[in-house]
Design an enzyme around this catalytic site. Structure first.
Site, short mmCIF file in Angstrom:
data_model
loop_
_atom_site.label_atom_id
_atom_site.label_comp_id
_atom_site.label_asym_id
_atom_site.label_seq_id
_atom_site.Cartn_x
_atom_site.Cartn_y
_atom_site.Cartn_z
N HIS A 91 -11.94 3.93 -2.30
CA HIS A 91 -12.02 2.81 -3.22
C HIS A 91 -13.47 2.37 -3.41
CE1 HIS A 91 -7.64 2.37 -2.77
NE2 HIS A 91 -7.70 1.63 -3.86
N VAL A 151 -0.89 9.04 -3.68
CA VAL A 151 -1.87 8.88 -2.60
C VAL A 151 -1.17 8.66 -1.27
CG1 VAL A 151 -3.66 7.34 -1.69
CG2 VAL A 151 -3.73 8.08 -4.08
N HIS A 152 -0.10 7.88 -1.27
CA HIS A 152 0.63 7.63 -0.03
C HIS A 152 1.19 8.92 0.55
CE1 HIS A 152 3.27 5.84 2.93
NE2 HIS A 152 4.31 6.40 2.35
N TRP A 206 2.68 1.19 -4.14
CA TRP A 206 2.06 1.02 -5.45
C TRP A 206 1.43 2.32 -5.95
CZ3 TRP A 206 -2.89 0.92 -7.79
CH2 TRP A 206 -3.94 1.27 -6.96
N ASN A 207 1.14 3.26 -5.04
CA ASN A 207 0.53 4.54 -5.43
C ASN A 207 1.16 5.64 -4.59
OD1 ASN A 207 -1.14 6.72 -6.00
ND2 ASN A 207 -2.98 5.47 -6.13
N ILE A 208 2.32 6.13 -5.03
CA ILE A 208 3.07 7.12 -4.26
C ILE A 208 2.32 8.43 -4.08
CG2 ILE A 208 5.19 8.51 -4.23
CD1 ILE A 208 5.59 5.62 -3.43
N TYR A 225 -1.85 11.21 8.33
CA TYR A 225 -1.01 10.45 9.27
C TYR A 225 -0.21 11.37 10.20
CZ TYR A 225 2.41 7.02 10.88
OH TYR A 225 3.21 6.22 11.66
N TRP A 232 0.82 -1.21 0.00
CA TRP A 232 0.00 0.00 0.00
C TRP A 232 0.86 1.26 0.00
CZ3 TRP A 232 -4.74 -0.09 -1.50
CH2 TRP A 232 -5.54 -1.21 -1.26
#
Length: 406
Positions: free
Chosen positions: A339, A305-306, A301-303, A314, A298
């Protein structure tokens, strides 16, 4: 003297040949399935079918109008920030206006879909546009608020480089719309930029995008649609053995299409956007295929969004006194919500089992991290990706089929 054979033995230490055998068997088995599909259904691929579907769809004009209407929310956020920068309104009122604006960004596509009941493709385009606007405007609001706090506390530093934009000089429509188009979700007053457009690089990415989209649509027509249609009866009859067989039959083409879509979007499309906007930060993904735990997948795979989740959810939660586990759980729940939003709203249905399935990955991630590591953990991650998506697709399509059968 001892015999030398006493110091030798057989064992499984080098698995390279066995792995190559598994790859060969996988290729051969899927070639058989592909050939069986062609013999059974013939050639179903029609490159013009999707284009005709989009053009002749009676909902296309209304959906495009709805997508254009998202500019109203973008302008509302801009005017609110401009008023806050000039102290025309208080922070509390500005926060309320941003909250109301964000609420309408999420609710308008939902109302549109359930009132006018457009086809899933146009619904997905509208929901994706509004979701992107929601996430980006949250970042736009937060960064400008941080800049105001720095300015009020006199902690804002003079830039060492000339022509570096400082708050509130960034509050222009040109700056905001540039942010809305660049391939990032995190707002900055000064984005890294490239000096020129690499024409050969841009042309390669455009060719990739066009060819891969045709390949994806062809695989959906030839492989996915027949498999999904043939799965309706076993689901209606609750024939579990045939349901499992259909799920496994759908798993390979579904995941192959998912991999193609990943490359098509995160490498080809986002690099096209980055190139034509001179955007310099092109780290859109990391080596998620080597993930040995679900959390690592997680994160990598999608920098975009992270980075957004880390920066705007966070870290603020950690500063507010929440524990690391609590902040991580909230980030995952927000991801699960979006999602489901992007799937449930276009199909005009919300299924609790799907959201529970997303949330169930939290304990699943803990189990994999605790009991599996290395190659075993990587295999577990791949299995969760390959088998999880076909189950969700079949159940959603089945429910959509039943809801629209009448």
């Amino acid at each position: 003297m001892q015999d030398s054979y006493l110091h030798t033995g057989s064992g499984f230490q080098n698995y390279r040949g066995i792995i190559n055998l598994a790859i060969v068997l996988l290729i051969l088995s899927n070639m058989r399935v592909a050939l069986d599909n062609l013999l059974k259904y013939g050639v179903l691929v029609d490159p013009t079918q999707w284009l005709e579907y989009l053009i002749r769809d009676p909902h296309n004009v209304r959906a495009l109008a709805l997508i254009s209407f998202s500019n109203v929310m973008i302008l509302t956020a801009y005017i609110t920030e401009l008023a806050l920068s000039k102290s025309y309104i208080q922070e509390s009122l500005g926060s309320a206006l941003h909250f109301i604006n964000s609420f309408f960004i999420l609710i308008i596509p939902l109302v549109y879909v359930f009132v006018y009941q457009p086809t899933p493709i146009w619904s997905s385009l509208a929901c994706s546009t509004y979701s992107m606007a929601f996430i980006k405007l949250i970042s736009y609001k937060d960064v400008n608020r941080w800049c105001r706090k720095d300015k009020m506390s006199k902690k804002q530093k003079t830039p060492d480089v000339q022509n570096l934009v400082q708050y509130p000089n960034n509050l222009t429509l040109k700056d905001l719309y540039y942010f809305m188009f660049v391939p990032t979700l995190c707002y900055e007053l000064n984005f890294p930029k490239t000096p020129y457009i690499r024409k050969n690089f841009l042309l390669r990415r455009i060719v990739e995008l066009v060819l891969l989209l045709q390949l994806i649509m062809g695989l959906i027509q030839q492989w996915m649609i027949p498999a999904v249609v043939n799965s309706m009866q076993p689901f209606d009859e609750m024939d579990y053995y045939r349901m499992i067989e259909r799920m496994l039959k759908l798993a390979i083409p579904n995941h192959f299409i998912w991999l193609l879509f990943f490359y098509c979007y995160f490498h080809s499309y986002l690099n096209i956007l980055g190139e034509i906007t001179y955007f310099g930060d092109r780290q859109f993904y990391l080596d998620w295929w080597n993930a040995e735990t679900i959390p690592y997948f997680w994160r990598t795979w999608n920098i975009p969004v992270h980075r957004w989740a880390t920066r705007h959810v966070y870290k603020p939660m950690l500063k507010a006194g929440f524990r690391n586990s609590q902040a991580s759980t909230v980030v995952f729940l927000i991801s699960a919500f979006f999602h489901e939003y992007l799937v449930s709203v276009p199909l005009r249905m919300f299924r609790l089992w799907s959201f529970i399935g997303m949330v169930a990955q939290i304990p699943l991630a803990s189990v994999i991290s605790r009991f599996l590591s290395g190659n075993y953990g990587n295999v577990a991650v791949w299995l969760s990706l390959i088998l999880g998506q076909p189950i969700a697709i079949l159940m959603y399509v089945h429910d959509y089929y039943l809801a629209n059968a009448a």
